[in-house]
Design an enzyme around this catalytic site. Structure first.
Site, PDB file in Angstrom:
ATOM      1  N   ARG A  91      40.378  38.846  24.927  1.00 37.40           N
ATOM      2  CA  ARG A  91      39.456  38.499  26.008  1.00 37.40           C
ATOM      3  C   ARG A  91      38.074  38.149  25.459  1.00 37.40           C
ATOM      4  NH1 ARG A  91      41.121  41.436  31.635  1.00 37.40           N
ATOM      5  NH2 ARG A  91      43.352  40.999  31.440  1.00 37.40           N
ATOM      6  N   ARG A 145      52.227  45.720  25.947  1.00 38.37           N
ATOM      7  CA  ARG A 145      52.387  46.105  27.352  1.00 38.37           C
ATOM      8  C   ARG A 145      53.369  45.166  28.037  1.00 38.37           C
ATOM      9  NH1 ARG A 145      46.093  47.508  29.118  1.00 38.37           N
ATOM     10  NH2 ARG A 145      45.659  48.830  27.299  1.00 38.37           N
ATOM     11  N   GLU A 175      37.358  41.459  33.595  1.00 34.53           N
ATOM     12  CA  GLU A 175      37.302  42.695  32.807  1.00 34.53           C
ATOM     13  C   GLU A 175      37.538  42.420  31.326  1.00 34.53           C
ATOM     14  OE1 GLU A 175      40.013  46.578  31.855  1.00 34.53           O
ATOM     15  OE2 GLU A 175      40.376  45.529  33.740  1.00 34.53           O
ATOM     16  N   ARG A 207      46.316  37.665  29.878  1.00 35.72           N
ATOM     17  CA  ARG A 207      47.191  38.818  30.139  1.00 35.72           C
ATOM     18  C   ARG A 207      48.439  38.655  29.283  1.00 35.72           C
ATOM     19  NH1 ARG A 207      46.787  42.357  34.365  1.00 35.72           N
ATOM     20  NH2 ARG A 207      45.352  40.964  35.420  1.00 35.72           N
ATOM     21  N   SER A 214      37.072  48.810  29.586  1.00 36.81           N
ATOM     22  CA  SER A 214      37.142  49.866  30.589  1.00 36.81           C
ATOM     23  C   SER A 214      36.894  51.189  29.872  1.00 36.81           C
ATOM     24  CB  SER A 214      38.521  49.870  31.260  1.00 36.81           C
ATOM     25  OG  SER A 214      38.556  50.752  32.354  1.00 36.81           O
TER      26      SER A 214
END
Length: 426
Positions: free
Chosen positions: A391, A262, A349, A277, A352
């Site tokens: 994460r 990403r 987070e 991130r 999801s």
């Protein structure tokens, strides 16, 4: 993608849904474009009817010896043929314009989704587990990893730039262990089929799951025209593209452990230090394909599967229902799972899980048929993280840290770590 027929029948409902997502009203613009398409199709149909009539009249004129009439009709048919060809090109342009407009509209939230503008309006559903209490100041993962000599950011930046990480030794093995543990859990106990999928995909695949055309800047594009996947959702969901399934074969549940890529184009300034991130990270993805009646229950099931990962690891977390303004483009309802990070002193987070209804299926032309019914229906699709490895690694490091900087390996991971119980400086 939404159904233009549904939009024509429910313009107010669409505009209200868009308003809750912070988007402008679009129903009337779409309806006008569809009316333009319909009017043009009527003109084309009239031309085709006249061409057919004139063609028949040519034979009659020739049969009666009226050469002049036959010649005039032949000229008219030629003229109509040219008009039809031009009209068909115009039809393709209008169709493309309408499809592009529909492709940029987000999905309609379910009625029970909280209305709000951003993450501040999300609603906590439940908390599970108690955050650990230390008799020392908890460190963040990057301080722990660098002190162990097993996590490098500067060298990664020299090689690839910002937002990349090098893991070494037992931390590298710990991340690998997390992935294998998750795959074994989801395939062995949760009924997902492990799948190895391509990491490079065509435009059509990303269109099918909703990343294109609107979110191209968030993706990495190759010089050969393919895209690096931002999540295995893309390839797993597209396994059913352009297919018609039997209702009896649903639900389909698949999982994959893949790298994800990403650009993080919209994340400037956030989480710049550490590996929270990243441009490249690993994730175990869960995808379900259901009939239209089973998708809501499947969302609860999928979320529970992702939660079980954190329960087995002994990590405290909370489940949050995302509000309309914070949901993803293709989602109708989303639950985020946020894990407790002692180093930050907050929940972040880690998963999801979303139900998309038939939104992606319409873009992929993925359908199913029910025995005894003529009409086919669009499948419903769901996707969720089961969970993100980077994460999860951060969470394990911070929750299982010790005063001396070592990290205790959770019991669930020890079989995957060759029995190692503690990660420490050699």
């Amino acid at each position: 993608m939404l159904d233009i027929k549904w939009i024509r029948d429910n313009p107010d409902k669409l505009d209200k849904a868009l308003e809750t997502r912070g988007a402008p009203a679009m129903a009337m613009d779409l309806i006008k474009l569809d009316e333009r398409r319909r009017d043009h199709l009527k003109v084309l149909q009239d031309l085709q009817n006249r061409r057919n009539e004139a063609s028949k009249e040519i034979g009659k004129a020739k049969g009666s010896g009226d050469a002049a009439r036959a010649d005039a009709l032949i000229e008219e048919v030629g003229s109509i043929k040219a008009e039809i060809q031009d009209g068909e090109e115009t039809e393709r342009r209008i169709d493309a314009e309408l499809e592009d407009a529909l492709a940029r509209i987000p999905n309609v939230p379910l009625d029970d989704v909280p209305i709000g503008a951003d993450e501040a309006d999300n609603v906590e559903v439940r908390k599970v587990g108690e955050p650990p209490r230390f008799d020392f100041a908890a460190k963040e993962h990057f301080d722990l990893g660098e002190a162990l000599g097993m996590m490098e950011f500067e060298q990664a930046a020299k090689i690839s730039g910002a937002r990349f990480t090098i893991l070494k030794g037992q931390l590298a093995r710990l991340e690998r262990a997390l992935g294998q543990f998750m795959l074994d859990l989801h395939t062995g106990e949760h009924g997902y089929q492990e799948t190895v999928v391509p990491l490079l995909v065509r435009d059509e695949a990303l269109f099918g799951t909703g990343q294109l055309p609107k979110f191209a800047e968030d993706l990495f594009h190759t010089s050969e025209g393919r895209w690096l996947i931002p999540t295995a959702e893309v390839t797993l969901t597209n396994l059913v593209r352009e297919t018609t399934l039997d209702a009896a074969d649903l639900p389909i549940r698949v999982t994959a452990l893949t790298p994800c890529f990403r650009s993080e184009a919209g994340a400037a300034g956030r989480d710049q230090r550490g590996m929270l991130r990243q441009h490249q990270f690993y994730k175990v993805e869960l995808v379900s394909v259901t009939d239209e009646d089973g998708s809501i229950a499947e969302l609860d099931r999928m979320t529970a599967c992702a939660e079980e990962v954190l329960k087995r690891l002994g990590l405290a977390y909370r489940v949050v229902a995302l509000c309309t303004g914070d949901m993803g483009f293709g989602a109708r309802k989303t639950f985020d799972i946020e894990v407790w990070l002692p180093g930050q002193g907050m929940y972040r987070e880690i998963s999801s899980c979303s139900v998309c209804g038939d939104f992606q299926a319409r873009r992929m032309n993925a359908r199913y048929k029910v025995a005894g019914e003529k009409a086919q229906r669009f499948v419903h699709t769901l996707n969720g993280s089961g969970v993100a490895l980077g994460r999860a690694l951060i969470a394990v490091m911070e929750n299982y840290q010790n005063a001396d900087g070592s990290i205790t390996v959770p019991e669930a991971l020890r079989p995957y770590m060759g029995g190692i119980e503690t990660i420490a400086v050699a």
